[in-house]
Design an enzyme around this catalytic site. Sequence first.
Site, mmCIF file in Angstrom:
data_model
loop_
_atom_site.group_PDB
_atom_site.id
_atom_site.type_symbol
_atom_site.label_atom_id
_atom_site.label_comp_id
_atom_site.label_asym_id
_atom_site.label_seq_id
_atom_site.Cartn_x
_atom_site.Cartn_y
_atom_site.Cartn_z
ATOM 1 N N HIS A 121 1.993 -9.644 2.396
ATOM 2 C CA HIS A 121 2.200 -10.490 1.217
ATOM 3 C C HIS A 121 3.700 -10.761 0.995
ATOM 4 O O HIS A 121 4.553 -9.985 1.420
ATOM 5 C CB HIS A 121 1.620 -9.810 -0.023
ATOM 6 C CG HIS A 121 2.259 -8.478 -0.289
ATOM 7 N ND1 HIS A 121 3.488 -8.353 -0.913
ATOM 8 C CD2 HIS A 121 1.873 -7.223 0.034
ATOM 9 C CE1 HIS A 121 3.814 -7.080 -0.977
ATOM 10 N NE2 HIS A 121 2.865 -6.362 -0.395
ATOM 11 N N GLU A 226 -3.726 -1.642 0.111
ATOM 12 C CA GLU A 226 -2.569 -0.809 0.431
ATOM 13 C C GLU A 226 -2.947 0.668 0.331
ATOM 14 O O GLU A 226 -3.932 1.020 -0.339
ATOM 15 C CB GLU A 226 -1.419 -1.153 -0.525
ATOM 16 C CG GLU A 226 -0.107 -0.398 -0.268
ATOM 17 C CD GLU A 226 0.449 -0.547 1.154
ATOM 18 O OE1 GLU A 226 -0.272 -0.219 2.120
ATOM 19 O OE2 GLU A 226 1.623 -0.943 1.299
#
Length: 367
Positions: A121, A226
Amino acid sequence: MHLPTITVGAFLALTSLASALYHRPTPPKTHVNYTVVPDIFLQDDPSTVASGFNFTAVNFGLINRAYPTDDDDDDDKTTTHNNNSLSKSTSQWQRLATYINSLNSQCSSNERYTLLFLGRHGEGYHNAAETYLGTPAWNCYWSERDGNGTVTWADAHLTPTGVAQALSVHAFWAHLIHVEHMTPPQTYYVSPLYRCLDTARLTFDGLELPRGSPPFVPTVKELFREGISAHTCDRRSNRTYIHEQFPSYRFEPGFAEQDPYWTALLAETSADQDRRSKTVLDDVFTTDGSEYISVTAHSGEIASLLRVLGHRVFALSTGAAIPVLVKATTLKGHGPATTTQPYTAQKTCAVPPTIRDSTCNDCSCCT
Ligand SMILES: *[C@@H]1O[C@H](CO)[C@@H](O)[C@H](O)[C@H]1NC(C)=O
Ligand SMILES: *[C@@H]1O[C@H](CO)[C@@H](O)[C@H](O)[C@H]1NC(C)=O
Ligand SMILES: *[C@@H]1O[C@H](CO)[C@@H](O)[C@H](O)[C@H]1NC(C)=O
Ligand SMILES: *[C@@H]1O[C@H](CO)[C@@H](O)[C@H](O)[C@H]1NC(C)=O
Ligand SMILES: *[C@@H]1O[C@H](CO)[C@@H](O)[C@H](O)[C@H]1NC(C)=O
């Protein structure tokens, strides 16, 4: 109603009849072994330095080379009629596509080759906050809070810098597809955290795709998230909110309304993260036959996926992506045994530590 009395013997006979009628053979145990096909991308070469590597400046790292499947006529035309390698009639990406296609048509039935694009990202508010506050104050105090009153970093959104990074990657994909004639992803997966959902949208939505390419309809997959830590930036939003924000996205089967994993002040071990990275890769590789697959995830999660794939360490800056040509082999029997470890408690400080360098990751610097 009167229930007929049946003897134990008759009951056992009935149940064994039932199991003879309804028993489905359990599928044989298999596991998937992943290896990286070398000499395709610079990122796999141990001499390539990851720090400062600009993937958009070097054609995604694709090595200029010949493949066994190159059409020799192309080379002849090139050398005889045109001395400019840029105007070869087939591009490096097209020749790679031919090569991957032939690998897949010639390998055994338990083998397959897939080109994975793993994208991190763009910069999120949590990244900016860590830079602003310093890693010790971030890890040991601020990251456990939702924000600082000015900015929110719980399930962080992209900063304007992060949005610009994703848009420049969008322009790069447009170049790859229209100038380099690269085959775009056939399926898209995305972490359920907002910064990845948004990065995938900014990167891929609205690209003009070659005729016949599947549209950008990503699948949200829980286990591409994550590494789970006490940081609120690792806690995802609920499914309803994700659906409202990204209505065209699909959810994998069983995707829960509320985050089932994030737990205050506890962190997943990296061994466990690798286990679930393997689980999600096995899931993708056993349900999706695509040759080109995009995953939008995180620095820690992509590092874990690279470990599972057997790729060298290659750290990505915010907004960067890495291609990996993977050979997946399905083998009989269980894979190597692994055991789940409990989450570990994360130490914090009652007030933010004042030191700024990253020597205090274990929060031993509480004052
Ligand atoms: C996968 O296969 C390779 C080559 O046979 C082997 O070296 C490697 O240990 C295997 N990896 C796993 C995780 O089983
Ligand atoms: C990476 O390379 C591209 C294309 O050459 C350039 O436009 C961009 O500014 C570079 N990015 C960085 C961070 O140096
Ligand atoms: C063709 O390319 C080669 C290598 O780059 C160069 O040495 C040669 O002078 C070129 N020939 C012409 C006709 O441009
Ligand atoms: C909160 O953090 C941001 C940087 O992420 C900073 O610009 C802002 O000034 C901080 N607000 C307060 C009240 O400290
Ligand atoms: C889902 O998340 C949104 C945004 O955080 C919140 O307003 C809403 O109350 C949540 N709904 C449920 C059912 O948790």
